[in-house]
Write an enzyme that holds these catalytic residues in place. Structure first.
Site, PDB file in Angstrom:
ATOM      1  CE  LYS A  35      -4.486  20.467  28.978  1.00  0.00           C
ATOM      2  NZ  LYS A  35      -5.291  21.355  28.148  1.00  0.00           N
ATOM      3  NE  ARG A 133     -11.532  21.419  23.566  1.00  0.00           N
ATOM      4  CZ  ARG A 133     -10.271  21.477  24.000  1.00  0.00           C
ATOM      5  NH1 ARG A 133      -9.361  20.633  23.554  1.00  0.00           N
ATOM      6  NH2 ARG A 133      -9.909  22.383  24.881  1.00  0.00           N
ATOM      7  CG  HIS A 165      -9.391  26.407  24.375  1.00  0.00           C
ATOM      8  ND1 HIS A 165      -8.265  26.829  25.044  1.00  0.00           N
ATOM      9  CD2 HIS A 165      -9.031  25.261  23.752  1.00  0.00           C
ATOM     10  CE1 HIS A 165      -7.275  25.981  24.823  1.00  0.00           C
ATOM     11  NE2 HIS A 165      -7.699  25.020  24.034  1.00  0.00           N
ATOM     12  NE  ARG A 223      -7.844  28.420  29.244  1.00  0.00           N
ATOM     13  CZ  ARG A 223      -8.590  29.127  28.400  1.00  0.00           C
ATOM     14  NH1 ARG A 223      -9.268  30.178  28.827  1.00  0.00           N
ATOM     15  NH2 ARG A 223      -8.667  28.787  27.135  1.00  0.00           N
ATOM     16  CE1 TYR A 266       7.429 -10.450  20.066  1.00  0.00           C
ATOM     17  CE2 TYR A 266       7.240  -8.181  20.832  1.00  0.00           C
ATOM     18  CZ  TYR A 266       7.210  -9.543  21.086  1.00  0.00           C
ATOM     19  OH  TYR A 266       6.959  -9.985  22.356  1.00  0.00           O
ATOM     20  CB  CYS A 313       8.768  -4.765  22.601  1.00  0.00           C
ATOM     21  SG  CYS A 313       9.825  -5.491  21.325  1.00  0.00           S
ATOM     22  CG  ASP A 315       7.428  -4.510  28.892  1.00  0.00           C
ATOM     23  OD1 ASP A 315       6.520  -3.807  29.353  1.00  0.00           O
ATOM     24  OD2 ASP A 315       7.306  -5.723  28.618  1.00  0.00           O
TER      25      ASP A 315
END
Ligand SMILES: *Cc1c(COP(=O)(O)O)cnc(C)c1O
Length: 382
Positions: A35, A133, A165, A223, A266, A313, A315
């Site tokens: 996943k 869950r 699980h 799993r 920043y 930041c 990027d």
């Protein structure tokens, strides 16, 4: 490397880890949890390596992920376990994707799709054995079994798996582990009494942590996710001989001399204490470098560890390279197996108060995954 940054994925390491897990699993089958883009490692190439390493099945959270695998030509059995109302079940059935159901509502929706398709759906029934869950709580389990039996008699559903699980398999000795095992055995017994167990039905409970440490929890299949990628499921117990597959690198975009007392990035959270050279690293929080890494996480550049200087930041971020002869284009390693002295994903996770799963899955789509050792010494972009 012609891109600002890349995540190199060593598929030989993936194959090694899967083989090691298979050995640990005794005779049990192995389902590779792929996943979230194979935990950020690149879905199709990594899944192929997982199968080559000895997994016989793949597991995804979402149907879309399973369909992506089919579109990439992967023919191995795939189970998808997180399904919401109105999803493309017809497509999933046409693609031969096995589906998990934890309540009668979903089982009926799957059965309706199977009627339209004119072929039975292969279903894994999920019991909630104590994680609260997904899954049917024990009180609702008999009702789910009864409905599954009716739909099997109608020929629209085949029950091929019974699963659950763990909540705390990564906390050795946690009292919930034995309680969940016991509840799972009770769920299996009820399924057996309902005529829904047998040699063709796969029982599966263990994740990586359980596969490594709880022989009683292996049943027919384990799993595994995180361990396949070479990251320890229980860091307190060491690396289990696993080898981290991902190395995240970037190239310095700009290197420049600045004066003493220069405020960096920043908020000026970092201020130079002398004349120095700053390096601009083209990865940011949009690429999964958490803003929380500001002033905390380390990278390797020019053979030395350097803490991220000032704010991460969107990027980019900055490192202080002192008087070291580093230049634009030089490589910075954020994390990797640690062989060259670079931090590991585990170190990043520890520094940031999270788990390695989050470090690797958050690497963004802008960062190309470059697969190495695809078969024998060939490298490939995905
Ligand atoms: C993600 C996942 C796994 C794999 O867990 P790891 O701890 O990464 O081994 C197994 N089963 C289910 C249902 C999962 O969602």
């Amino acid at each position: 490397m012609a891109t600002p940054a890349e995540a190199r994925v060593d598929l030989a390491a993936v194959r090694h880890n899967v083989a090691l897990l298979k050995e640990r699993a005794g005779g049990a089958e192995l389902m590779g949890a792929v996943k979230a883009d194979a935990y950020g490692h690149g879905l199709a190439p990594t899944s192929r390596a997982v199968l080559e390493g000895g997994a016989s099945r793949l597991g995804t959270a979402f149907i879309g992920e399973a369909l992506d695998l089919r579109a990439a030509g992967v023919t191995a059995p795939i189970l998808s376990w997180l399904i919401t109302p109105g999803e493309p079940l017809d497509e999933a059935l046409a693609a031969g994707v096995e589906l998990s159901a934890a309540d009668v509502r979903l089982l009926d929706e799957i059965a309706a799709a199977a009627r339209r398709a004119g072929r039975p759906a292969q279903v894994h029934l999920e019991a909630d054995t104590g994680m609260s869950r997904g899954g049917a709580p024990l009180a609702a389990w008999p009702e789910l079994l009864t409905r599954a039996r009716e739909l099997r008699a109608e020929g629209v559903v085949e029950v091929v798996g019974l699963w659950s699980h763990f909540a705390c398999a990564d906390i050795p000795g946690h009292p919930s582990i034995d309680r969940q095992l016991e509840t799972y055995r009770t769920a299996l017994k009820l399924a057996e009494q309902a005529g829904l167990a047998g040699s063709h039905v796969i029982r599966h409970l263990a994740n990586s942590a359980a596969a490594m440490t709880l022989p009683d929890a292996r049943f027919d299949l384990v799993r595994c996710g995180i361990a396949m990628y070479g990251l320890s499921p229980i860091p307190e117990q060491g690396d289990f001989g696993l080898r981290p597959a991902m190395t995240l690198v970037a190239r310095i975009a700009q290197a420049k001399r600045v004066t003493e007392s220069s405020g960096v990035s920043y908020g000026h959270l970092y201020v130079t204490d002398r004349e120095t050279t700053l390096g601009l690293v083209p990865l940011g929080y949009a690429d999964g470098i958490l803003r929380h890494a500001t002033g905390r996480a380390e990278v390797l550049a020019g053979g030395r560890r350097r803490v991220i200087a000032g704010r991460v930041c969107m990027d980019q971020f900055v490192i202080d390279m002192g008087d070291d002869p580093l230049a634009a284009g030089d490589e910075v390693v954020l994390f990797g197996p640690g062989d060259r002295g670079e931090p590991t994903a585990q170190e990043w996770a520890d520094t940031l108060g999270t788990i390695t799963h989050e470090i690797v899955t958050r690497i963004g789509a802008r960062v190309p995954r470059v697969h190495q050792n695809v078969t024998q010494g060939i490298s490939q972009r995905a």
